[in-house]
Design an enzyme around this catalytic site. Sequence first.
Site, PDB file in Angstrom:
ATOM      1  N   LYS A   1     -11.619   4.404 -15.731  1.00 51.92           N
ATOM      2  CA  LYS A   1     -11.691   4.671 -14.298  1.00 51.92           C
ATOM      3  C   LYS A   1     -13.116   4.836 -13.764  1.00 51.92           C
ATOM      4  CE  LYS A   1      -8.806   5.337 -11.686  1.00 51.92           C
ATOM      5  NZ  LYS A   1      -7.837   6.402 -11.477  1.00 51.92           N
TER       6      LYS A   1
ATOM      7  N   GLU B   1     -13.839   9.739  -0.823  1.00 50.59           N
ATOM      8  CA  GLU B   1     -12.619  10.551  -0.682  1.00 50.59           C
ATOM      9  C   GLU B   1     -12.955  11.959  -0.185  1.00 50.59           C
ATOM     10  OE1 GLU B   1      -9.816   9.846  -4.209  1.00 50.59           O
ATOM     11  OE2 GLU B   1     -11.711   8.970  -4.824  1.00 50.59           O
TER      12      GLU B   1
ATOM     13  N   HIS C   1      -4.137  -4.257  11.515  1.00 51.89           N
ATOM     14  CA  HIS C   1      -2.946  -3.752  10.792  1.00 51.89           C
ATOM     15  C   HIS C   1      -3.122  -3.882   9.280  1.00 51.89           C
ATOM     16  CE1 HIS C   1      -0.875  -4.045  14.728  1.00 51.89           C
ATOM     17  NE2 HIS C   1      -1.571  -5.169  14.829  1.00 51.89           N
TER      18      HIS C   1
ATOM     19  N   SER D   1     -12.756   9.456 -15.009  1.00 51.90           N
ATOM     20  CA  SER D   1     -11.543  10.254 -15.177  1.00 51.90           C
ATOM     21  C   SER D   1     -11.638  10.989 -16.501  1.00 51.90           C
ATOM     22  CB  SER D   1     -10.328   9.335 -15.175  1.00 51.90           C
ATOM     23  OG  SER D   1      -9.229   9.963 -15.797  1.00 51.90           O
TER      24      SER D   1
END
Length: 459
Positions: free
Chosen positions: A280, A287, A153, A274
């Site tokens: 970043k 992804e 979980h 970024s």
Amino acid sequence: MWKGRFQKETSGLVQRYGESISYDWRLYRHDIRGSIAHATALEAAGIITKKELREITRGLHEIQNEIEGGQFQFKVSLEDIHMNIESTLTEKIGAAGAKLHTARSRNDQVALDVRMYCRDEIRQILSLIAQLQEALVMVADANPGAVVPGYTHLQRGQPVLFAHHLLAYVEMLERDAGRLRDAFVRLNVMPLGSGALAGSTIVLDRKLVAEQLDFPAVTQNSMDAVSDRDFIAEILFALALTGTHLSRLSEDIILWASAEFAFVELSDAHTTGSSLMPQKKNPDVAELTRGKTGRLYGNLMSLLTTLKGLPMTYNRDLQEDKEPLFDSIDTAKMALQVFAEMVAAMRVRADKTGAAAQDAFLLATDIADYLVLKGIPFRQAHEIVGKLTAESLERGVAFPDFTLEEFRQHAAVFEEDVHSLFDLERALKARRATGAPSPANVARQIKRWKRHLETLSIP
Ligand code: ARG
């Protein structure tokens, strides 16, 4: 190719609508190899002469060289790879070329080509899966001491070795490879000779063709052979599930690379910055892979939907099998390759995983097991440790800092040795059932995988 019956040219719009050459050109090698085997059978049956067989073979090799050299002119008006090659062959060598399509239909021809294409691609994908497995095993092997919370979980559960977590993905990938190997066995059957749907009155030696093309068997029902795309559905499913696994690994890597976890650091080479936020470093590869899993599922669904409700035998709908197949194969191959590279270059922050694993609640189950060994039924032990947990949270005191007296207030069987529980090394060593993450087990698994991957055999 069918001008005899027709008085009008196919409309340009219909040509563009129906062409598959823009994507099925990639079957050219298999088409040529299949045609040479077919020509051999035609010669054996006395339909063409030895000389014609030589001309056909030479012409087809020439065409292959032209395609590979980028000189071949693919024509949309010739619809697909089969007719592009056959028509050019006849332009080149004349009469012999016009005999090649005897006792053959594009229906059995395309079934053959795609099966041969799938064999080659499965071989490549199996080796790419093995390369990703190798990368995972390598990182596991290089970080034997990295302890990490195991989660359910996404809540901290029990301690494991980071290596154990990585090896879970090696298992998943092994099943993916197994599914592709299974699909390989079922698709490795030679369909040529099935003709359009009912074979041919000109009977060729199908075994001879199969032998030349390395097929151990020939299909037994001509109608099934020209309409069967089960093998493509199987591959698309196998790749969809591989996508599931890569997507789950992606999600883990995305979490691990976040500042909140910081369990791994990805190489600059496998991350992006970024355009706005200068600090970043984004895990785009993971992804993208998580995202591309959508098309792997979509391609499977697309094919199943195409097949559903088709009357026997060949229907042009079946041409819609290729783009999903090619797309899934390309997508899966790229994802496996880029993942192998990214995982191999990933730095494991054992300091961070170790700090997270210091959470004493990870050993709550160990305290319950301790009570069981002192004679308390597990359900009762569970409740006792639940109460200890509530107290720990309330007082802000971690289990290792409880005094023996404080433990004893919950159960009289607690003894001095309770404090020896709070040693991660002990906790891991104790988990020594087959498949559990004791360091000795994990080391054995790493060894097993290394041996397995070294001796990998590709069908
Ligand atoms: N391009 C076709 C396909 O991929 C080849 C078979 C065409 N057969 C036919 N009868 N039109 O399915």
